[in-house]
Design an enzyme around this catalytic site. Structure first.
Site, PDB file in Angstrom:
ATOM      1  N   ASP A   1       6.503  10.278 -22.216  1.00 27.70           N
ATOM      2  CA  ASP A   1       7.242  10.809 -23.358  1.00 27.70           C
ATOM      3  C   ASP A   1       7.013  10.094 -24.689  1.00 27.70           C
ATOM      4  O   ASP A   1       6.532  10.679 -25.663  1.00 27.70           O
ATOM      5  CB  ASP A   1       8.740  10.853 -23.033  1.00 27.70           C
TER       6      ASP A   1
ATOM      7  N   GLU B   1      11.266  -2.186 -21.801  1.00 27.87           N
ATOM      8  CA  GLU B   1      12.714  -2.065 -21.878  1.00 27.87           C
ATOM      9  C   GLU B   1      13.319  -3.148 -22.766  1.00 27.87           C
ATOM     10  O   GLU B   1      14.258  -2.901 -23.530  1.00 27.87           O
ATOM     11  CB  GLU B   1      13.336  -2.132 -20.471  1.00 27.87           C
TER      12      GLU B   1
ATOM     13  N   ARG C   1      15.251  -2.068 -26.319  1.00 30.83           N
ATOM     14  CA  ARG C   1      16.702  -2.261 -26.309  1.00 30.83           C
ATOM     15  C   ARG C   1      17.118  -3.533 -27.037  1.00 30.83           C
ATOM     16  O   ARG C   1      17.956  -3.497 -27.941  1.00 30.83           O
ATOM     17  CB  ARG C   1      17.227  -2.287 -24.864  1.00 30.83           C
TER      18      ARG C   1
ATOM     19  N   GLU D   1      18.725  12.446 -24.984  1.00 26.03           N
ATOM     20  CA  GLU D   1      17.604  13.151 -25.607  1.00 26.03           C
ATOM     21  C   GLU D   1      17.999  14.485 -26.249  1.00 26.03           C
ATOM     22  O   GLU D   1      17.502  14.841 -27.318  1.00 26.03           O
ATOM     23  CB  GLU D   1      16.482  13.374 -24.587  1.00 26.03           C
TER      24      GLU D   1
END
Length: 626
Positions: free
Chosen positions: A356, A212, A216, A525
């Site tokens: 993903d 993360e 980010r 998405e």
């Protein structure tokens, strides 16, 4: 149930308007005389010539005396009408001047941008793009007023919360969006906060998640560094600190994140890093998510490129080099991996959470290396291609009764039962498939240059089918916003009474939404894939779908005092809010919508790859300008 590859085919046939232009009577007669046997036989004697002249005279008389049927449409558009309506000739005959009037041409073919460019021809996308910018400013205003310096805003409580390590994640996530939109005030506010506070926080904070924080914060800093260095092509002027501030802060952060790699006994990094030590350790269960360890490479590669220090790319690329050697099921991999052994754990295969972006970065890291990429990186594209074949063969199904194409899961491995469950996260795949097919150029150019093979065309067709399904996950609900997870009605699976609530939707009985899955987190998405597909196919329907989604966000998630809120249940009106604005709403969702409605030259897909948090990273060897 046995699975088969779906029968995708290329349906693109382009027609030239010239094939349908009308020709005058005299051109028809002349062409007939020149190309038929009449020329050779009838004109060989004086009698024949006389008969030809007599025939021409007779046809002319018929044209002058012919009575048209009432309401017949004339050959041309109304001059000066400007509205494309047809002129009807109901006078009972053809006026003599019309006989010699040149037949008009059909209007020229228009590009999708012209069709959707505003004015009389379609919606004004400049105005719609401006509405997205206003939404971004509204989201930022709430964050700045109530939560500046915190990771996230709670817009109803009007306070901030640190759920991502306390590095001011919203500030960094939103910065390059503001640069792209040209919101200079936000660029200045965010940039100055980073310059004043972020380095100290990096040195003082405790545990953060490697994945993360990389996608980010590190990704946001690197994108801001690039865009502020070469801001030609964005809508932003140079405001905020010098670009070097972003780069130095990124290096400070990455140096500490490297402990996640160096602390592990294998090439697979630990998932949790303590910044102030720095040190790292595995998650409590000892496992790392497959997607998390394989979604660090774009950022670390680019940092090595701009800093000149190869240590970042060496550490990150070892992960993918190791994963190349592990066993797979037609390119598909389990969603957990053990950093202590370097082996996959369990058999759960899915393209939703924890799986993903593994597939996304196989393609994007290969693309990042640009036209001069080393031949030893072809394994990445080979792994991507094999995985997409595995997706088509093992995970793609169609719903009943209306045949929505979706990507399901194998929770018990390749020999277990198929689950018709699809996370909203899976909607990234439509954009990735399209990007992998054309490598960022338009479909028209790729086909014209004969660059698409059969696999590319299959993947592109699947991309469009999945985008349709993802959009219907929105339109099937009462709010027009998608749930976090959907199930699909198949011959083996049904669950009555759990529909989305929009009784007018054709797909009401195809999509099943369980009560625990009805929340919406403002996720990006679907609009990400609509953006990529619009850029590649130039089909304006993707813009229209994106606009409908944006309107639903505005209607149901906007908080008047500032910010936007996640929802508890998208099937109920009015929906209950969750009091949380995720950082990715500013960093991804609104950015992709802005780019979807904007000029295609802004952040072009053949010159940039977006990391999985929508931070654009330049492709090596291409222009440095956006």
């Amino acid at each position: 149930m046995s699975s088969k590859t779906l029968p995708y085919s290329n349906k693109d046939i382009h027609y030239d308007n010239a094939k349908f232009r009308q020709r005058s009577v005299f051109k028809v007669i002349n062409q007939t005389l020149l190309t038929s046997n009449v020329k050779h036989h009838c004109t060989s004697c004086s009698t024949g010539k006389f008969l030809v002249l007599l025939m021409i005279f007779g046809i002319a008389c018929l044209l002058l005396t012919h009575t048209s049927s009432p309401g017949s449409v004339s050959n041309g558009l109304v001059n000066g009408s400007g509205n494309g309506t047809y002129e009807h000739n109901i006078s009972g005959g053809i006026r003599f001047p019309n006989l010699f009037r040149r037949a008009p041409r059909l209007p020229p073919q228009l590009t999708p941008d012209q069709i959707g460019g505003g004015g009389k021809l379609g919606p004004n996308w400049v105005d719609r793009q401006e509405n997205v910018k206003k939404a971004f400013i509204h989201a930022w205003s709430g964050y700045k007023r109530y939560a500046m310096g915190f990771d996230e805003l709670k817009p109803l409580s009007k306070q901030g919360v640190d759920g991502l390590g306390g590095l001011g994640a919203t500030v960094v996530d939103a910065l390059d969006t503001a640069m792209i939109m040209g919101v200079d005030e936000v660029v200045s506010e965010a940039g100055l906060w980073i310059e004043k506070h972020l380095s100290n926080r990096i040195s003082e904070k405790g545990q953060v998640n490697l994945f993360e924080t990389t996608i980010r914060v590190l990704g946001g800093l690197l994108s801001a560094y690039h865009l502020s260095s070469v801001n030609q092509g964005t809508n932003s002027t140079h405001t905020g600190p010098e670009p070097a501030v972003y780069l130095e802060t990124a290096k400070n952060l990455a140096d500490r994140l490297l402990s996640g790699f160096t602390s592990s006994p294998t090439a697979i990094p630990y998932g949790d890093v303590v910044l102030r030590d720095p040190s790292a350790h595995p998650a409590p269960d000892g496992l790392s998510s497959t997607s998390e360890v394989s979604t660090l490479q774009l950022e670390f590669n680019y940092l090595s490129s701009v800093s000149g220090d190869p240590k970042y790319t060496v550490a990150a690329m070892k992960v993918l080099e190791h994963m190349k050697t592990l066993p797979k099921v037609e390119g598909l991999v389990p969603i957990f991996i053990n950093p202590n052994t370097g082996e996959f754990s369990g058999e759960n295969i899915r393209l939703g959470s924890r799986g993903d972006s593994y597939y996304e970065y196989l393609l994007k890291v290969w693309l990042q290396k640009g036209p001069n990429r080393e031949s030893n990186l072809t394994y990445l594209y080979d792994m991507y291609e094999e995985a997409m074949k595995g997706v088509r063969h093992r995970l793609v199904r169609k719903s009943i009764p209306n045949g929505l194409v979706f990507v399901g899961e194998l929770p018990y491995g390749s020999d277990g039962d198929f689950s018709p469950k699809m996370d909203h996260l899976v909607c990234f795949l439509a954009g990735t498939l399209a990007l992998g097919a054309t490598k960022g150029i338009t479909k028209e150019k790729a086909m014209r240059d004969n660059l698409l093979n059969f696999e590319d065309l299959e993947n592109l067709k699947l991309a469009e089918d999945l985008a349709k399904t993802c959009f219907e996950m929105y339109s099937v609900t009462s709010t027009g916003l998608a749930p976090e997870i959907a199930y699909f009605h198949t011959e083996e699976f049904s669950d009555g009474g759990l529909d989305g609530g929009n009784k007018s939707s054709k797909y009401l009985n195809d999509i099943i939404i369980k009560r625990a899955d009805r929340h919406n987190l403002l996720r990006p998405e679907t609009v990400e894939s609509l953006f990529v597909l619009y850029r590649i196919t130039e089909d304006p329907k993707y813009r229209e779908w994106g606009w409908q989604i944006f309107e639903a966000f505005e209607k149901y998630t906007r908080i008047d005092t500032g910010g936007y809120s996640s929802l508890d249940d998208v099937t109920k009106i009015p929906p209950h809010t969750r009091d949380k604005m995720e950082t990715f709403f500013l960093g991804e969702t609104l950015k992709y919508l802005y780019l979807l409605f904007g000029d295609t030259s802004l952040v072009p897909l053949d010159k940039y790859v977006f990391n999985t948090e929508a931070h654009p990273i330049p492709i090596e060897g291409t222009t440095k300008r956006v």
